[in-house]
Motif scaffolding. Structure first.
Motif, PDB file in Angstrom:
ATOM      1  N   ALA A  73       0.847  -1.200   0.000  1.00 26.12           N
ATOM      2  CA  ALA A  73       0.000   0.000   0.000  1.00 26.12           C
ATOM      3  C   ALA A  73       0.873   1.238   0.000  1.00 26.12           C
ATOM      4  N   ASP A  74       0.641   2.080  -0.944  1.00 31.83           N
ATOM      5  CA  ASP A  74       1.319   3.372  -1.010  1.00 31.83           C
ATOM      6  C   ASP A  74       0.228   4.419  -0.816  1.00 31.83           C
ATOM      7  N   PRO A  75       0.321   5.244   0.239  1.00 31.95           N
ATOM      8  CA  PRO A  75      -0.765   6.194   0.496  1.00 31.95           C
ATOM      9  C   PRO A  75      -1.099   7.081  -0.696  1.00 31.95           C
ATOM     10  N   SER A  76      -0.121   7.357  -1.526  1.00 31.73           N
ATOM     11  CA  SER A  76      -0.411   8.244  -2.651  1.00 31.73           C
ATOM     12  C   SER A  76      -0.431   7.486  -3.975  1.00 31.73           C
ATOM     13  N   GLY A  77      -0.440   6.174  -3.935  1.00 35.80           N
ATOM     14  CA  GLY A  77      -0.415   5.426  -5.182  1.00 35.80           C
ATOM     15  C   GLY A  77      -1.337   4.227  -5.143  1.00 35.80           C
ATOM     16  N   PRO A  78      -1.183   3.319  -6.085  1.00 31.06           N
ATOM     17  CA  PRO A  78      -2.085   2.174  -6.132  1.00 31.06           C
ATOM     18  C   PRO A  78      -1.784   1.139  -5.054  1.00 31.06           C
ATOM     19  N   LEU A  79      -2.749   0.254  -4.890  1.00 26.70           N
ATOM     20  CA  LEU A  79      -2.624  -0.867  -3.968  1.00 26.70           C
ATOM     21  C   LEU A  79      -2.305  -2.101  -4.790  1.00 26.70           C
TER      22      LEU A  79
END
Lengths: 174, 543
Positions: free
Chosen positions: B217-223
């Motif tokens: 999980a990237d808070p500003s990107g895709p899961l």
């Protein structure tokens, strides 16, 4: 004289529900400095009326009723700018209390939605809500015009609104 | 007016209400829209709830937040957090007369301490944020947030599922079978006997029964979800639940209406804590050099994997300690001119240029497949040594944030050869907080060349100053800027990290740290870095 265990119970209720009282006030008086004052006045009145509280009653409704009275008085005396008339405000206050669970769900979802914001938007939220600065001061620091900061902040609030409502709807379905 | 137009108008008015910017006309219109209309009132109040919640949470009302500066001219002397404390204190004092029977409000639940929901089974080079940075094996973990800033950890939840956490990672343990992945990577295994596991990450809830799966999980990107064994179900808002089977990977992006299949990569996640194949603790050397000279680049340098046309006056060399010294070496060099920075290296590597980690999906972990990293701070106002730390490490060390911690002129450059496309890749992360990152950004050039004996490679890169956030103020002769080199080696598959070598370091700081964990954490502390000394640029007419 109010028995101590009654006080303790009320104190616990207050600590658990103070954010509901504060959010209730802010939904009727959006300027946070006014809302803060009203919240503090409400706290004092809650203490003054401690003997009147019936433990069988809903504490949040009781406390928000006190807060609502303060809001009415404040708006009656402070007519710097007409916002919403009394009738609409009464309806909004009723709606806020009737659907308190829904707004609590939105509030719970908000923290996660803020976490999900891009870093720049999170920073803007922190600057505008968490720093104690005015929008004009934030704009000066960011070398932007206040209008631009207002617009950016609107985008963030709208994104958060979409996020919290979507989350709550999703959780209700699952 | 259509319903959507009306909704849009109402939301715009609601926002103006929150911003205290309603005109008289807008206020009248808002009143007219809301009067007697319960659905509109609900929508309006939901929007205002965002504003109210932010005020409560960020103005200081949320428990445990630090005190903040208040704007001048307020009629009360305390903030909302202070209001809560004031109110609680007042109530305590006036109602109870100082009786000690009421627990104090605290950042956590004041009345019920959180219950333990998991056990730390093992860890490797782990560094935790919190009261106990060195959690021992067997430690019980309470519900609530946990954060691992370095290393690996294996946690068994009370429901029976096992989770491998790979730093940096932030997780919230909710119950013995329910966790939230805030950011980072984890692998979960929920055996049949276990109660199953629910992993919530970004906008998805993943239900794992009898499966092994990885989630990034990237808070500003895709899961990203990848299933190794069994099947998992991912529930997404407004989309039918997705079943992910063994051997499948999906990317979930808010910009995409449906999950997007991506190639399955066996080594995308760390599945178990096992001894490294080299069987030793890392790194493979003890740094011995504290300075690298950045020499002038001669005119007409070609980027072709051949360093013969480079100015070699500034080269340095380093090698692993015996018995690995023959196969694990680097010769590095740095040059500069008015346009940018040149980085060159020859690396001895038993498995050269085999990195298969895709810049499209795995740029942030591409170092595992073999790479050269250079960390550099083009902060001319603050010469070496640079006191810049990862903010989370400051928290751990109970230090205040430093002025350079989030400076974007601190860059972490990872250079690797993506074997499937024979591509010279570049991943740039900025700040000690890694606030932003670019994959193969415009402007850079790179080239790799394999050694004739197949036991090493040469790399050459050119990076224009603007890419290093130094276009306005590039380094000048005499500058001494913080810099550090790291070489990563992989296995034959080009995926599995084997070890690394660190060079160009601050010997004073290294003498101050005792363990490898701190020693190896150059991504956490810029004061461990050595210095790059910039020499005068090439003058025209001098070959």
């Amino acid at each position: 004289m109010v028995p101590p265990e009654h006080d303790e119970q009320l104190l616990r209720l207050f600590l658990a529900h103070q954010h509901r009282i504060y959010r209730f006030i802010l939904s009727l008086v959006p300027r946070w400095s006014d809302a803060e004052d009203l919240f503090q006045q409400t706290c004092l009145t809650i203490w003054q009326k401690v003997g009147e509280f019936d433990r069988e009653r809903d504490f949040v409704r009781w406390a928000c009723g006190i807060a609502h009275n303060h809001v009415r008085n404040f708006l009656r005396q402070d007519r710097r700018r007409p916002v919403l008339d009394d009738e609409v405000l009464e309806q909004l206050a009723d709606r806020r209390l009737q659907e308190g669970g829904y707004f609590d769900d939105l509030h719970r979802a908000l923290a996660e939605c803020v976490q999900g914001l891009p870093a720049a938007q999170r920073q803007l939220v922190e600057d505008c809500y968490g720093s104690g600065l005015t929008i004009r001061e934030v704009a000066r620091r960011q070398r932007r015009t206040p209008n631009v900061v207002y617009k950016l902040l609107r985008q963030v609030r709208q994104a958060l609104y979409e996020c919290v409502t979507r989350r709550v709807a999703w959780e209700a379905e699952s | 007016m259509s319903q959507s137009d009306e909704r849009r108008e109402l939301l715009e008015l609601a926002d103006a209400y929150c911003a205290d910017r309603l005109t008289d006309e807008q206020a009248r219109r808002l009143g007219a829209l809301l009067r007697g209309e319960s659905e509109r009132q609900r929508l309006f109040l939901a929007y205002v709830e965002v504003h109210a919640g932010l005020c409560w949470g960020l103005r200081g009302g949320g428990a445990g937040r630090p005190a903040r500066r208040r704007a001048a001219g307020r009629r009360w002397l305390v903030g909302v957090g202070g209001v809560a404390a004031f109110a609680a204190g007042l109530l305590l004092a006036l109602w109870l007369g100082g009786a000690g029977s009421v627990p104090k409000p605290s950042p956590s639940n004041p009345l019920h301490p959180p219950a333990s929901v998991a056990t730390l089974r093992q860890s490797e080079q782990a560094l935790w944020i919190g009261e106990a940075p060195d959690l021992p094996t067997g430690a019980r973990l309470p519900s609530g947030p946990i954060e691992l800033v370095a290393g690996l950890a294996e946690v068994e939840l009370d429901g029976g599922a096992v989770v491998v956490l790979e730093a940096p990672v932030r997780v919230e343990l909710r119950t013995g079978s329910d966790i939230v992945l805030r950011s980072g990577r984890l692998v979960s295994r929920a055996p049949t006997r276990a109660a199953g596991l629910s992993v919530e990450a970004a906008q998805a809830r993943i239900l794992d029964h009898d499966a092994e799966l990885g989630v990034a999980a990237d808070p500003s990107g895709p899961l990203l979800i990848q299933v190794y064994q069994g099947r998992a179900r991912a529930r997404l808002p407004n989309v039918e639940p997705v079943e992910v089977r063994a051997g499948e990977s999906f990317r979930i992006d808010e910009l995409e209406p449906q999950p997007v299949p991506v190639p399955f990569e066996e080594r995308r996640f760390v599945r178990r804590l096992e001894p490294r194949p080299t069987g030793r603790q890392l790194p493979l050397n003890r740094p011995a050099i504290d300075e690298v000279r950045v020499v002038p680049a001669p005119p007409g340098v070609r980027l072709d994997g051949d360093l013969s046309d480079w100015n070699r006056a500034g080269l340095f060399s380093a090698r692993a300690t015996p018995p690995w010294d023959h196969d694990y070496q680097i010769v590095g060099m740095m040059m500069h001119d008015a346009a940018g920075l040149y980085l060159g290296a020859h690396v001895r590597d038993p498995f050269p240029m085999r990195n298969v980690l895709d810049p499209e999906t795995d740029a942030n972990i591409a170092w595992r497949g073999g790479s050269v990293q250079v960390r550099l701070a083009v902060v001319r106002q603050q010469p070496w040594p640079l006191d810049a730390y990862r903010p989370r490490l400051r928290t751990l060390l109970r230090q205040l944030p430093g002025p350079w911690d989030d400076d974007p002129r601190i860059v972490h450059l990872n250079m690797w050869h993506f074997a499937p496309l024979a591509q010279a890749c570049l991943y740039v992360e900025r700040g000690m907080d890694f606030q932003s990152a670019d994959v193969n950004p415009p402007g850079y050039r790179g080239a790799f060349q394999r050694d004739a004996d197949g036991r090493g490679y040469t790399l050459e890169y050119f990076l224009p100053w603007p890419l290093l956030a130094a276009g306005e103020d590039p380094p000048q002769a005499g500058d001494q800027l913080a810099c550090c080199w790291v070489v990563h080696w992989s296995d034959a598959a080009g995926r599995n990290w084997q070890g690394h070598l660190i060079e160009v370091c601050n010997p004073l700081e290294f003498d101050n740290v005792a363990t490898f964990r701190q020693h190896g954490s150059t991504f956490l502390r810029a004061d461990l870095w050595g210095r790059a000394v910039f020499l005068p640029r090439w003058r025209s007419g001098i070959p």
